[in-house]
Design a protein around this motif. Structure first.
Motif, PDB file in Angstrom:
ATOM      1  N   PHE A   1       0.832  -1.200   0.000  1.00 43.38           N
ATOM      2  CA  PHE A   1       0.000   0.000   0.000  1.00 43.38           C
ATOM      3  C   PHE A   1       0.866   1.249   0.000  1.00 43.38           C
ATOM      4  O   PHE A   1       1.875   1.307   0.682  1.00 43.38           O
ATOM      5  CB  PHE A   1      -0.879   0.052   1.248  1.00 43.38           C
ATOM      6  CG  PHE A   1      -1.874  -1.052   1.316  1.00 43.38           C
ATOM      7  CD1 PHE A   1      -2.934  -1.113   0.420  1.00 43.38           C
ATOM      8  CD2 PHE A   1      -1.753  -2.048   2.261  1.00 43.38           C
ATOM      9  CE1 PHE A   1      -3.860  -2.148   0.482  1.00 43.38           C
ATOM     10  CE2 PHE A   1      -2.678  -3.081   2.332  1.00 43.38           C
ATOM     11  CZ  PHE A   1      -3.729  -3.137   1.440  1.00 43.38           C
ATOM     12  N   ASP A   2       0.458   2.242  -0.753  1.00 42.69           N
ATOM     13  CA  ASP A   2       1.119   3.530  -0.605  1.00 42.69           C
ATOM     14  C   ASP A   2       0.415   4.295   0.513  1.00 42.69           C
ATOM     15  O   ASP A   2      -0.510   3.793   1.143  1.00 42.69           O
ATOM     16  CB  ASP A   2       1.145   4.299  -1.929  1.00 42.69           C
ATOM     17  CG  ASP A   2      -0.232   4.721  -2.379  1.00 42.69           C
ATOM     18  OD1 ASP A   2      -1.142   4.788  -1.539  1.00 42.69           O
ATOM     19  OD2 ASP A   2      -0.389   4.981  -3.588  1.00 42.69           O
ATOM     20  N   ALA A   3       0.864   5.514   0.758  1.00 44.72           N
ATOM     21  CA  ALA A   3       0.371   6.246   1.923  1.00 44.72           C
ATOM     22  C   ALA A   3      -1.149   6.461   1.878  1.00 44.72           C
ATOM     23  O   ALA A   3      -1.838   6.284   2.881  1.00 44.72           O
ATOM     24  CB  ALA A   3       1.085   7.582   2.036  1.00 44.72           C
ATOM     25  N   ALA A   4      -1.649   6.811   0.704  1.00 42.99           N
ATOM     26  CA  ALA A   4      -3.087   7.096   0.593  1.00 42.99           C
ATOM     27  C   ALA A   4      -3.907   5.836   0.834  1.00 42.99           C
ATOM     28  O   ALA A   4      -4.898   5.853   1.556  1.00 42.99           O
ATOM     29  CB  ALA A   4      -3.404   7.679  -0.778  1.00 42.99           C
ATOM     30  N   GLN A   5      -3.446   4.739   0.225  1.00 41.64           N
ATOM     31  CA  GLN A   5      -4.167   3.485   0.408  1.00 41.64           C
ATOM     32  C   GLN A   5      -4.095   3.064   1.866  1.00 41.64           C
ATOM     33  O   GLN A   5      -5.082   2.652   2.453  1.00 41.64           O
ATOM     34  CB  GLN A   5      -3.547   2.386  -0.448  1.00 41.64           C
ATOM     35  CG  GLN A   5      -3.896   2.515  -1.924  1.00 41.64           C
ATOM     36  CD  GLN A   5      -3.124   1.519  -2.762  1.00 41.64           C
ATOM     37  OE1 GLN A   5      -2.164   0.912  -2.278  1.00 41.64           O
ATOM     38  NE2 GLN A   5      -3.518   1.354  -3.988  1.00 41.64           N
ATOM     39  N   ARG A   6      -2.901   3.201   2.429  1.00 41.45           N
ATOM     40  CA  ARG A   6      -2.701   2.787   3.807  1.00 41.45           C
ATOM     41  C   ARG A   6      -3.688   3.495   4.735  1.00 41.45           C
ATOM     42  O   ARG A   6      -4.333   2.871   5.560  1.00 41.45           O
ATOM     43  CB  ARG A   6      -1.248   3.095   4.226  1.00 41.45           C
ATOM     44  CG  ARG A   6      -0.945   2.990   5.702  1.00 41.45           C
ATOM     45  CD  ARG A   6      -1.009   1.578   6.242  1.00 41.45           C
ATOM     46  NE  ARG A   6      -0.141   0.659   5.552  1.00 41.45           N
ATOM     47  CZ  ARG A   6      -0.323  -0.679   5.545  1.00 41.45           C
ATOM     48  NH1 ARG A   6      -1.331  -1.202   6.165  1.00 41.45           N
ATOM     49  NH2 ARG A   6       0.511  -1.447   4.893  1.00 41.45           N
ATOM     50  N   SER A   7      -3.814   4.816   4.579  1.00 39.17           N
ATOM     51  CA  SER A   7      -4.684   5.518   5.510  1.00 39.17           C
ATOM     52  C   SER A   7      -6.149   5.143   5.268  1.00 39.17           C
ATOM     53  O   SER A   7      -6.931   5.053   6.201  1.00 39.17           O
ATOM     54  CB  SER A   7      -4.470   7.026   5.453  1.00 39.17           C
ATOM     55  OG  SER A   7      -4.792   7.495   4.174  1.00 39.17           O
ATOM     56  N   ALA A   8      -6.503   4.873   4.018  1.00 42.45           N
ATOM     57  CA  ALA A   8      -7.881   4.448   3.750  1.00 42.45           C
ATOM     58  C   ALA A   8      -8.135   3.069   4.344  1.00 42.45           C
ATOM     59  O   ALA A   8      -9.213   2.798   4.870  1.00 42.45           O
ATOM     60  CB  ALA A   8      -8.151   4.446   2.256  1.00 42.45           C
ATOM     61  N   VAL A   9      -7.128   2.199   4.253  1.00 41.51           N
ATOM     62  CA  VAL A   9      -7.263   0.870   4.830  1.00 41.51           C
ATOM     63  C   VAL A   9      -7.430   0.977   6.345  1.00 41.51           C
ATOM     64  O   VAL A   9      -8.282   0.327   6.950  1.00 41.51           O
ATOM     65  CB  VAL A   9      -6.063  -0.032   4.471  1.00 41.51           C
ATOM     66  CG1 VAL A   9      -6.037  -1.284   5.324  1.00 41.51           C
ATOM     67  CG2 VAL A   9      -6.104  -0.393   2.993  1.00 41.51           C
ATOM     68  N   MET A  10      -6.636   1.840   6.954  1.00 34.88           N
ATOM     69  CA  MET A  10      -6.738   2.014   8.400  1.00 34.88           C
ATOM     70  C   MET A  10      -8.123   2.531   8.789  1.00 34.88           C
ATOM     71  O   MET A  10      -8.686   2.101   9.769  1.00 34.88           O
ATOM     72  CB  MET A  10      -5.659   2.974   8.927  1.00 34.88           C
ATOM     73  CG  MET A  10      -4.241   2.421   8.836  1.00 34.88           C
ATOM     74  SD  MET A  10      -4.091   0.672   9.334  1.00 34.88           S
ATOM     75  CE  MET A  10      -4.357   0.829  11.112  1.00 34.88           C
ATOM     76  N   ARG A  11      -8.635   3.446   7.981  1.00 32.15           N
ATOM     77  CA  ARG A  11      -9.988   3.945   8.265  1.00 32.15           C
ATOM     78  C   ARG A  11     -10.999   2.811   8.184  1.00 32.15           C
ATOM     79  O   ARG A  11     -11.887   2.703   9.005  1.00 32.15           O
ATOM     80  CB  ARG A  11     -10.384   5.023   7.249  1.00 32.15           C
ATOM     81  CG  ARG A  11      -9.966   6.428   7.639  1.00 32.15           C
ATOM     82  CD  ARG A  11     -10.765   7.466   6.876  1.00 32.15           C
ATOM     83  NE  ARG A  11     -10.683   7.334   5.431  1.00 32.15           N
ATOM     84  CZ  ARG A  11      -9.676   7.813   4.701  1.00 32.15           C
ATOM     85  NH1 ARG A  11      -8.654   8.446   5.280  1.00 32.15           N
ATOM     86  NH2 ARG A  11      -9.672   7.667   3.410  1.00 32.15           N
ATOM     87  N   ALA A  12     -10.813   1.969   7.177  1.00 31.89           N
ATOM     88  CA  ALA A  12     -11.752   0.865   6.976  1.00 31.89           C
ATOM     89  C   ALA A  12     -11.669  -0.130   8.122  1.00 31.89           C
ATOM     90  O   ALA A  12     -12.674  -0.635   8.598  1.00 31.89           O
ATOM     91  CB  ALA A  12     -11.463   0.167   5.653  1.00 31.89           C
TER      92      ALA A  12
END
Ligand code: ZN
Length: 140
Positions: free
Chosen positions: A6-17
């Motif tokens: 994951f890049d940073a944007a994906q990572r933070s979206a994953v964490m939100r999910a």
């Protein structure tokens, strides 16, 4: 060797999910349902398998189920749902499109088995009174 997929944007979206497993919207819906005096289950297995889409609240005797959907994640037609991440826009729009297609399919599957489903969007949990009215109308 594999690095972070994951890049940073994906990572933070994953964490939100991930965090959203027990998110506030879901807790608000549960509290409103309890306040209305209805009992619910968080999981229900029928014939050895989960109900289609694993609804968030299940009312077994009534054959009714409620989904609480995050606006971004499930592509709600609202301000928050329309907010697209700038990075990996294609990745996210494809993912959200898949979620929407699955949500639709799942409601159809439940219906085919004699269940009624209600979707409560995250943005619909802000106003407690409206939320309570909707839940009451569905559950009565
Ligand atoms: Zn929304």
């Amino acid at each position: 060797m594999r690095t972070d997929v994951f890049d940073a944007a994906q990572r933070s979206a994953v964490m939100r999910a991930v965090k959203s497993t027990n998110t506030k919207p879901e807790l608000k819906v549960r509290a409103a349902v309890r306040a209305l005096g209805f009992g619910y289950r968080l999981t229900f297995r029928l014939g050895g398998r989960d109900l289609p889409g694993k609804p968030d609240l299940v009312f077994v005797g009534k054959r009714k189920a409620i989904f609480v959907h995050g606006c971004f994640w499930h592509g709600h037609d609202c301000k928050r749902g329309a907010r697209a991440p700038k990075a990996n826009a294609e990745y996210w729009s494809a993912k959200i499109a898949r979620n929407r297609a699955r949500d639709k399919r799942v409601v159809g599957e439940l219906k085919a088995e004699g269940w009624k489903a209600l979707t409560i969007w995250e943005c619909e949990t802000r106003d407690a009174e409206t939320l309570s009215k909707r839940l009451g109308a569905f559950l009565r």
